[in-house]
Design an enzyme around this catalytic site. Structure first.
Site, PDB file in Angstrom:
ATOM      1  N   GLY A   1       0.845  -1.209   0.000  1.00  0.00           N
ATOM      2  CA  GLY A   1       0.000   0.000   0.000  1.00  0.00           C
ATOM      3  C   GLY A   1       0.871   1.246   0.000  1.00  0.00           C
TER       4      GLY A   1
ATOM      5  N   GLY B   1      -0.499   4.896  -0.998  1.00  0.00           N
ATOM      6  CA  GLY B   1      -1.646   5.478  -0.298  1.00  0.00           C
ATOM      7  C   GLY B   1      -1.254   6.641   0.607  1.00  0.00           C
ATOM      8  CD  GLN B   2      -3.994  10.012   5.099  1.00  0.00           C
ATOM      9  OE1 GLN B   2      -4.538   9.020   5.562  1.00  0.00           O
ATOM     10  NE2 GLN B   2      -4.068  11.187   5.679  1.00  0.00           N
TER      11      GLN B   2
ATOM     12  CB  ILE C   1      -2.964  -2.456  -6.357  1.00  0.00           C
ATOM     13  CG1 ILE C   1      -3.529  -1.126  -5.848  1.00  0.00           C
ATOM     14  CG2 ILE C   1      -2.934  -3.507  -5.271  1.00  0.00           C
ATOM     15  CD1 ILE C   1      -4.988  -1.193  -5.446  1.00  0.00           C
TER      16      ILE C   1
ATOM     17  CG  ASP D   1      -4.065  -7.271  -4.839  1.00  0.00           C
ATOM     18  OD1 ASP D   1      -4.428  -7.201  -3.645  1.00  0.00           O
ATOM     19  OD2 ASP D   1      -4.853  -7.257  -5.797  1.00  0.00           O
ATOM     20  CB  ILE D   2      -2.876  -6.769   0.744  1.00  0.00           C
ATOM     21  CG1 ILE D   2      -2.795  -7.358   2.158  1.00  0.00           C
ATOM     22  CG2 ILE D   2      -4.306  -6.316   0.513  1.00  0.00           C
ATOM     23  CD1 ILE D   2      -1.614  -7.032   2.918  1.00  0.00           C
TER      24      ILE D   2
ATOM     25  CE1 TYR E   1     -10.189   1.595   8.463  1.00  0.00           C
ATOM     26  CE2 TYR E   1     -10.846   2.847  10.395  1.00  0.00           C
ATOM     27  CZ  TYR E   1      -9.890   2.508   9.461  1.00  0.00           C
ATOM     28  OH  TYR E   1      -8.647   3.068   9.528  1.00  0.00           O
TER      29      TYR E   1
ATOM     30  CE  LYS F   1      -7.630  -0.414  10.273  1.00  0.00           C
ATOM     31  NZ  LYS F   1      -6.420  -0.832   9.538  1.00  0.00           N
TER      32      LYS F   1
HETATM   33  C1  AKB Z   1     -10.786   7.118   9.089  1.00  0.00           C
HETATM   34  O1  AKB Z   1     -11.310   8.208   9.356  1.00  0.00           O
HETATM   35  O2  AKB Z   1     -11.405   6.154   8.611  1.00  0.00           O
HETATM   36  C2  AKB Z   1      -9.317   6.939   9.383  1.00  0.00           C
HETATM   37  C3  AKB Z   1      -9.076   6.400  10.763  1.00  0.00           C
HETATM   38  C4  AKB Z   1      -9.254   7.250  11.937  1.00  0.00           C
HETATM   39  O3  AKB Z   1      -8.728   5.266  10.912  1.00  0.00           O
HETATM   40  N1  AKB Z   1      -8.646   8.185   9.220  1.00  0.00           N
END
Ligand code: AKB
Length: 319
Positions: free
Chosen positions: A8, A11-12, A35, A54-55, A143, A147
Site C-alpha cells: 500500500g 496510499g496516504q 496495485i 496486492d495484499i 472498518y 481493525k
Molecule cells: C478514518 O477516518 O477512517 C481513518 C481512521 C481514523 O482510521 N482516518
C-alpha cells in the site's frame, strides 16, 4: 541492514512512510508495493525499487519477500471507515483476508509485521474520554470490525507462532502530501486545503465532535519507533493507543483563522460520518506507548497548523 516491503506504498500513509524508511535506512532496501492503477510516481518511483504487491494475493507478497530478502513488512493496505460502510465485503477482504495473507507470509519467511489499527476499533460502549489502552472494543462499523479482528489475529500469530507483529491505533492523520480518501477524520485535512485555496469550507461534522488527530510526521515516527522498540519492554503489541491532540471542528477552524482571518466555515453534517465519529473516542490515553517504547508526539494543533498552511501555500504556488 533492513530490507523492508511496504504494502500500500502509494496510499496516504504509505507514500510518506516509504520515503521516510528510505531516509532512515539508507543502506537497506525499501520496496514500494502497489496495485495496478496506483503506480508510484516521481521521487517515490525514483528513490528505490517498486513491485506490484496486492495484499489479496499471497503469492505476490511471498515473491517480493523472496526477491528482496525482506525482513520487515509494513502493511498499509486499507479501506477507510466511510468507504468501508459502502463496500463492507471489500473492506473485510483487504482488512482481514489481506492481513491473514501478510501474517502467513511473515510466519513462513520470518518477517516482522507492522499493521496499523485505528481509533475506529472502538465503539459507542467504549469510555470516550481518555480511552484506556485495554478497554471495551465493540465497534459499530465494518472498518472497526476489521481493525479489532486484525488486532486479535496479529496477537494470536505472535503468541502461537512467534511472528513479531506490532501495531498502533492511528488517530485521524493530517498531511499535505497525499490526500486521504473515504475516512471520517478527512475533514481535518480538507479544511486546510480550503483555507489555502481561499474557499469556504463546508464541515461534514457537527460542532462538538471531538476526535484524536495526529500530524503525519509524528505518525511515521511512531510506526518506525515501535518496530525498532526493544521487544523485552513490550507488554502490549496489537495495538497501542497513541495520541498527540484532540479537537472538534470549532477548535481547528479557530486555529486556522488565527493565520487566515478571512477563512469561512459552515456546518453541513454528513449523517454517516457523524454517526461514525460519534461512536469513536474523544481522546485516547497513550500512557502504555509512552512507558513501553518511549512514544512522545512533537506536534500540537498550533505547530501542525503553521506547518500545514506553509507547506500547502508552497504546493499551490501561494507562498
Ligand atoms: C478514518 O477516518 O477512517 C481513518 C481512521 C481514523 O482510521 N482516518
Amino acid at each position: 541492514m533492513k530490507n523492508i516491503l511496504v504494502i500500500g506504498a502509494t496510499g496516504q500513509i504509505g507514500s510518506e512512510l516509504t520515503m521516510k524508511l528510505r531516509e532512515t535506512y539508507p543502506n537497506g532496501t525499501v520496496v514500494a508495493g502497489y496495485i495496478p492503477g496506483a503506480e508510484p510516481k516521481g521521487e517515490l518511483l525514483e528513490s528505490g525499487p517498486s513491485e506490484i504487491v496486492d495484499i489479496t494475493n499471497p503469492t505476490q507478497i511471498a515473491e517480493a519477500v523472496d526477491k528482496y530478502k525482506i525482513d520487515t513488512i509494513y502493511n498499509l493496505a486499507a479501506i477507510l471507515s466511510a468507504v468501508a460502510e459502502a463496500k463492507p465485503h471489500l473492506a473485510w477482504k483487504i482488512g482481514v483476508g489481506g492481513l491473514y495473507n501478510a501474517l502467513e507470509v511473515s510466519r513462513e519467511k520470518g518477517c516482522a509485521l507492522f499493521t496499523p489499527s485505528s481509533i475506529g476499533s472502538f465503539g459507542i460502549t467504549t469510555p470516550h474520554v481518555n480511552t484506556p489502552q485495554d478497554t471495551i472494543q465493540r465497534p459499530d462499523t465494518m472498518y472497526g470490525v476489521t481493525k479489532v479482528t486484525g488486532e486479535l489475529l496479529s496477537d494470536y500469530y505472535y503468541r502461537r507462532f512467534g511472528v513479531d507483529t506490532r501495531s498502533v491505533r492511528f488517530p485521524g492523520l493530517i498531511s499535505y502530501v497525499t490526500p486521504p480518501g473515504g475516512g471520517t477524520t478527512d475533514y481535518a485535512v480538507d479544511i486546510y486545503y480550503a483555507a489555502v485555496k481561499g474557499e469556504e469550507f463546508k464541515c461534514p461534522l457537527c460542532n462538538g465532535t471531538y476526535m484524536d488527530m495526529m500530524y503525519m510526521p509524528d505518525a511515521l515516527r511512531a510506526a518506525i519507533e515501535l518496530m525498532e522498540a526493544d521487544p523485552g519492554r513490550l507488554l502490549h503489541r496489537n495495538s497501542f493507543n497513541i495520541a498527540s491532540m484532540s479537537f472538534d471542528p470549532a477548535m481547528i477552524y479557530a486555529k486556522i483563522k488565527e493565520y487566515v482571518p478571512e477563512f469561512k466555515m459552515t456546518y453541513e453534517p454528513d449523517p454517516l460520518r457523524q454517526q461514525i465519529a460519534d461512536s469513536w473516542p474523544d481522546s485516547l490515553d497513550d500512557s502504555c506507548a509512552r512507558n513501553e517504547w518511549d512514544w512522545k508526539p512533537e506536534y500540537d494543533l498550533d505547530a501542525m497548523t503553521k506547518d500545514m498552511l506553509a507547506k500547502l501555500k508552497v504546493k499551490f504556488g501561494k507562498a
